[in-house]
Scaffold this motif. Structure first.
Motif, PDB file in Angstrom:
ATOM      1  N   HIS A  37      32.161  60.508  57.827  1.00 23.05           N
ATOM      2  CA  HIS A  37      31.121  61.351  58.411  1.00 23.05           C
ATOM      3  C   HIS A  37      31.609  62.032  59.693  1.00 23.05           C
ATOM      4  CE1 HIS A  37      27.135  62.782  59.344  1.00 23.05           C
ATOM      5  NE2 HIS A  37      27.194  62.216  60.534  1.00 23.05           N
ATOM      6  N   ASP A  38      31.579  63.360  59.706  1.00 18.98           N
ATOM      7  CA  ASP A  38      32.011  64.168  60.854  1.00 18.98           C
ATOM      8  C   ASP A  38      33.471  63.926  61.225  1.00 18.98           C
ATOM      9  OD1 ASP A  38      29.553  65.365  61.042  1.00 18.98           O
ATOM     10  OD2 ASP A  38      28.850  64.164  62.735  1.00 18.98           O
ATOM     11  N   SER A  39      34.271  63.456  60.293  1.00 19.45           N
ATOM     12  CA  SER A  39      35.661  63.119  60.606  1.00 19.45           C
ATOM     13  C   SER A  39      36.546  64.365  60.599  1.00 19.45           C
ATOM     14  CB  SER A  39      36.202  62.111  59.589  1.00 19.45           C
ATOM     15  OG  SER A  39      37.590  61.894  59.804  1.00 19.45           O
ATOM     16  N   VAL A  40      37.344  64.518  61.642  1.00 21.18           N
ATOM     17  CA  VAL A  40      38.314  65.609  61.718  1.00 21.18           C
ATOM     18  C   VAL A  40      39.541  65.301  60.866  1.00 21.18           C
ATOM     19  CG1 VAL A  40      39.868  66.859  63.299  1.00 21.18           C
ATOM     20  CG2 VAL A  40      37.511  66.369  63.978  1.00 21.18           C
ATOM     21  N   THR A  41      39.827  64.019  60.627  1.00 18.01           N
ATOM     22  CA  THR A  41      41.077  63.634  59.968  1.00 18.01           C
ATOM     23  C   THR A  41      40.929  63.258  58.500  1.00 18.01           C
ATOM     24  OG1 THR A  41      40.769  61.358  60.762  1.00 18.01           O
ATOM     25  CG2 THR A  41      42.086  62.840  62.131  1.00 18.01           C
ATOM     26  N   LYS A  42      39.719  63.088  57.991  1.00 14.71           N
ATOM     27  CA  LYS A  42      39.512  62.658  56.607  1.00 14.71           C
ATOM     28  C   LYS A  42      40.196  63.588  55.611  1.00 14.71           C
ATOM     29  CE  LYS A  42      37.317  61.263  52.760  1.00 14.71           C
ATOM     30  NZ  LYS A  42      37.816  60.135  51.928  1.00 14.71           N
TER      31      LYS A  42
END
Length: 271
Positions: A37-42
């Motif tokens: 959730h809201d991850s820049v790196t996923k």
């Protein structure tokens, strides 16, 4: 392959523009929070990248350890010194902070703030242990008012992230910005939520930040993204049934019986 964006303000799309031709890249995510959730790196992890996650909250740390086995996930706070410090946790949010002033503001706003004692490490020591002799393609910092302390713990003469993005909502007047610019970085973008800095030796990547994300980026927002249209319960149930049916079909197609039937059909066509 269509790019699936998980970041809250298209951060991963902007970064992907710069790095789409790099395989097995490396990131450092300070204040990693939730693995999806809201991850820049996923999105980068899903494409084979790996990195270091710095996350003091127990539930997010455990989820990152479970869902990101290629990553190094550290349960600590990045600071300007090693030891222990008080961390103000706000459960199940991205609002936890090591800044007592920010914590008090959020407590006054009615949020449940819990004081925790957590381990502190400098970014320099983290890089020495886990990122020596390799490029750091980007460093993301989301620490809710603790930015200057994090930056003072990083030796940018030894470790040179190509791109640094720091969450700085609604504000471009930072007392700490000179710590980045004096280290040989240029502020190339403020998107309303984050400030982006490019290392002087990688200014050729600046065109990636010249225009906002658009259709030419060939991206989709992940399921449940805050900027996507919410699904009604009926559509949500229908989507779940469709996903379940697809999973059953894939399992059937991978079964021995299915392959045997397909082989028989091919033989009959040739007869």
């Amino acid at each position: 392959m269509t790019f699936i964006s998980y970041a809250q303000n298209f951060e991963d799309i902007r970064l992907w523009r710069a790095f789409k031709f790099f395989e097995n890249g490396f990131y450092i995510d300070v204040g990693a929070n939730d693995p999806t959730h809201d991850s820049v790196t996923k999105a980068f992890y899903d494409r084979g990248w790996s990195g270091i996650n710095v996350e003091p909250m127990q539930n997010f740390h455990d989820a990152l350890r479970q869902q990101r086995p290629r990553d190094t996930t550290l349960q600590c706070v990045a600071s300007d010194h090693a030891g222990e410090l008080t961390f103000y946790g706000i459960a199940d949010t991205g609002l936890s902070t090591a800044d007592p002033i920010v914590a008090q503001e959020r407590k006054a706003a009615g949020l449940q703030v819990q004081s925790l004692t957590v381990k502190a490490r400098t970014l320099t020591s983290i890089c020495e242990e886990h990122a020596a002799n390799r490029p750091i393609h980007f460093l993301k910092i989301d620490v809710e008012g603790h930015e200057e302390t994090v930056l003072r713990g990083m030796d940018f003469s030894r470790f040179r992230p190509w791109i640094i993005l720091i969450e700085t909502p609604w504000n471009r007047d930072h007392t700490w910005e000179h710590l980045v610019t004096d280290a040989g970085y240029r502020n190339v973008l403020f998107d309303g939520l984050n400030s982006y800095f490019l290392a002087d030796e990688h200014l050729h990547l600046k065109p990636a930040f010249d225009i906002p994300p658009c259709n030419l980026d060939d991206f989709q927002l992940c399921k449940g993204h805050n900027l996507a249209h919410p699904l009604t319960p009926h559509l949500e149930n229908a989507l779940q049934r469709a996903e379940h049916a697809e999973a059953q079909l894939r399992a059937m197609q991978n079964s021995r019986a299915w392959r045997a039937v397909q082989k028989l059909r091919n033989l009959l066509r040739r007869a």
